[in-house]
Design an enzyme around this catalytic site. Structure first.
Site, PDB file in Angstrom:
ATOM      1  N   HIS A   1       0.819  -1.219   0.000  1.00  0.00           N
ATOM      2  CA  HIS A   1       0.000   0.000   0.000  1.00  0.00           C
ATOM      3  C   HIS A   1       0.849   1.264   0.000  1.00  0.00           C
ATOM      4  O   HIS A   1       0.483   2.260  -0.614  1.00  0.00           O
ATOM      5  CB  HIS A   1      -0.994  -0.039   1.168  1.00  0.00           C
ATOM      6  CG  HIS A   1      -2.012  -1.119   0.995  1.00  0.00           C
ATOM      7  ND1 HIS A   1      -2.319  -2.028   1.981  1.00  0.00           N
ATOM      8  CD2 HIS A   1      -2.779  -1.460  -0.077  1.00  0.00           C
ATOM      9  CE1 HIS A   1      -3.234  -2.880   1.520  1.00  0.00           C
ATOM     10  NE2 HIS A   1      -3.524  -2.555   0.283  1.00  0.00           N
TER      11      HIS A   1
ATOM     12  N   ASP B   1      -5.584  -0.889  -8.435  1.00  0.00           N
ATOM     13  CA  ASP B   1      -5.211  -1.834  -7.377  1.00  0.00           C
ATOM     14  C   ASP B   1      -5.982  -3.122  -7.620  1.00  0.00           C
ATOM     15  O   ASP B   1      -6.938  -3.446  -6.920  1.00  0.00           O
ATOM     16  CB  ASP B   1      -5.571  -1.204  -6.026  1.00  0.00           C
ATOM     17  CG  ASP B   1      -5.149  -2.070  -4.848  1.00  0.00           C
ATOM     18  OD1 ASP B   1      -4.536  -3.129  -5.066  1.00  0.00           O
ATOM     19  OD2 ASP B   1      -5.453  -1.677  -3.711  1.00  0.00           O
ATOM     20  N   SER B   2      -5.545  -3.864  -8.618  1.00  0.00           N
ATOM     21  CA  SER B   2      -6.336  -4.995  -9.101  1.00  0.00           C
ATOM     22  C   SER B   2      -5.755  -6.317  -8.665  1.00  0.00           C
ATOM     23  O   SER B   2      -4.606  -6.419  -8.246  1.00  0.00           O
ATOM     24  CB  SER B   2      -6.376  -4.962 -10.627  1.00  0.00           C
ATOM     25  OG  SER B   2      -5.158  -5.459 -11.147  1.00  0.00           O
TER      26      SER B   2
ATOM     27  N   ASP C   1     -18.255  -1.266 -11.497  1.00  0.00           N
ATOM     28  CA  ASP C   1     -17.236  -1.763 -12.416  1.00  0.00           C
ATOM     29  C   ASP C   1     -16.314  -0.602 -12.811  1.00  0.00           C
ATOM     30  O   ASP C   1     -16.735   0.364 -13.451  1.00  0.00           O
ATOM     31  CB  ASP C   1     -17.950  -2.344 -13.648  1.00  0.00           C
ATOM     32  CG  ASP C   1     -16.983  -2.905 -14.667  1.00  0.00           C
ATOM     33  OD1 ASP C   1     -15.748  -2.797 -14.455  1.00  0.00           O
ATOM     34  OD2 ASP C   1     -17.454  -3.455 -15.678  1.00  0.00           O
TER      35      ASP C   1
END
Lengths: 285, 285
Positions: B64, B157-158, B139
């Site tokens: 992070h 951030d996938s 989405d």
């Protein structure tokens, strides 16, 4: 090939890393430790001492590049190099790529490691046939106590501080290392994980601080040691690992590396904040 | 506490990483994926999506810190930030530590991830109650296609490019990202492993190169993702991640970090040689 054979390294009682094994190539028990070589599915041949992964063909270049080329490109003219441990041969292989190095003495305590690697992992061990490498099977602690030779760079390529490698983390050993280094000598040592073994790093750096005027830590990334991020200590009588490093020398050497490069040399000394905090007062600027 | 419960992440058919579990806190199946939260013995609470480890309390600060502070300290005045994914809340938590940020919009597709983390992992998710964070369950691909807002920094951030995150690695998505960035905007995205997923990095960087004038990769170290070394892509309309970065701004911010710091910011862009070779032509200088 169809068996469900895995080798698993446990870390404490909460972590395990498993690798699929295609074939067991060697298993033995020396007077110091168990020695295994296996052919893995994803990482090529793998050496384990006492069940701990030492080397895999897939990623050994990262460790061997970073333990050897960092000190050898800081020292302006390394001629005489000592490797303690490193029985797989990968560190000595990288050391003798430096043309300035006339002689690389390697002191490995366990002949079984050397022989198993010579037979099964030539990627690292075939270099041990080179005439500039002087292989001594013996105790590195005893060797640095007794030798009259002086070395420009000493590389402590040890296992963890349990079993045969334990004295390699102590102050008596490093006082002898200091004494058999030249006046501008450098010692680099396997320095464990900042994530999982901060107390070992602290202890080792305290020892180095008691003996050497300048002490640093640098890191690299590895596929098989728990936590991925791994460290080397760098202790020096004179040279600073960054300000005395000349990137031009790397270029002029004509050497190519799969891991090491000049920008990464300096970058490896930039540590995460939690490491800086944990090692506060133990690392020089 | 006495059971022999472990969670294991498999990577391809040759690697497994196992963590000792003390307690299963949550298990659910959303319309997108399975969602589990477990209390581990060595790593605190852990979130898994489709069995893949997303976050642990022990090391989440590394991911992070590096996904958020690198772009936010390069952009000279980030006011409006978009996070796509990041349902655990850790990225948004770091974004709003920057006083310049007036609003952080977060678009997470899976409400179950948000709710499970709010209940069980407040270390990351409690930040989602902050009034500067605007959480949209929806989405991200659709959002960047339709929004009229402009963002200074977008953080993708996938999860891995399988399942719900797959479109987040495609060119159509990044053309929309480009269009909803300000004229000096930056996008950073989760960029997988150079050791184990070089072909995904190549594919993602090709996409970014087709859309953005400047494209880079930087890395950090993590305890739970296979291979330890992990990457973020950095694509920019104007700013260079190092020459437009001012270390003084980090100091002046008064912020303290457990992973990120100014020297590490620049060092993270120094990549191992095998990565430079694999990504040759895809990364700008």
């Amino acid at each position: 090939m169809h068996s469900n054979l895995w080798v698993e390294e446990k870390f404490e009682d909460f972590l395990g890393i498993k690798f699929k094994v295609e074939k067991v190539l060697f298993s033995g028990k020396s007077e110091f430790q168990t020695v295994d070589v296996v052919e893995t599915k994803g990482h090529g041949k793998m050496l384990l001492n006492d069940g701990l992964i030492m080397v895999t063909e897939r990623d050994e270049f990262a460790y061997h590049d970073m333990i050897s080329h960092v000190p050898l490109f800081v020292h302006p003219d390394p001629k005489n190099v000592l490797v303690i441990g490193g029985g797989d041969g990968g560190t000595a292989r990288e050391v003798i790529r430096h043309q300035s190095v006339k002689k690389c003495t390697m002191v490995e305590i366990d002949v079984m490691v050397v022989e198993a690697c010579k037979e099964h992992i030539p990627q690292t061990a075939s270099a041990l046939n080179n005439e500039r490498i002087h292989l001594i099977i013996g105790d590195g602690v005893q060797f640095v106590k007794e030798t009259k030779e002086k070395f420009d760079v000493i590389i402590v390529d040890s296992t963890d501080p349990i079993g045969p490698a334990q004295p390699l983390f102590g102050e008596a050993f490093y006082r002898d290392v200091f004494n058999c280094l030249t006046d501008d000598g450098i010692v680099v040592a396997q320095g464990e994980s900042s994530w999982y073994a901060m107390e070992i790093q602290q202890s080792l750096l305290k020892v180095l601080n008691n003996v050497f005027p300048k002490t640093y830590l640098y890191s690299f990334s590895n596929l098989t040691y728990p936590g991925g991020l791994w460290s080397f200590t760098f202790a020096s009588k004179q040279y600073h690992p960054i300000s005395d490093f000349s990137p031009e020398r790397v270029e002029k050497s004509g050497l190519n590396f799969d891991y090491y490069n000049a920008p990464l040399h300096s970058a490896a000394f930039a540590l995460p904040s939690f490491v800086n905090k944990g090692l506060s007062g133990l690392i020089d600027n």
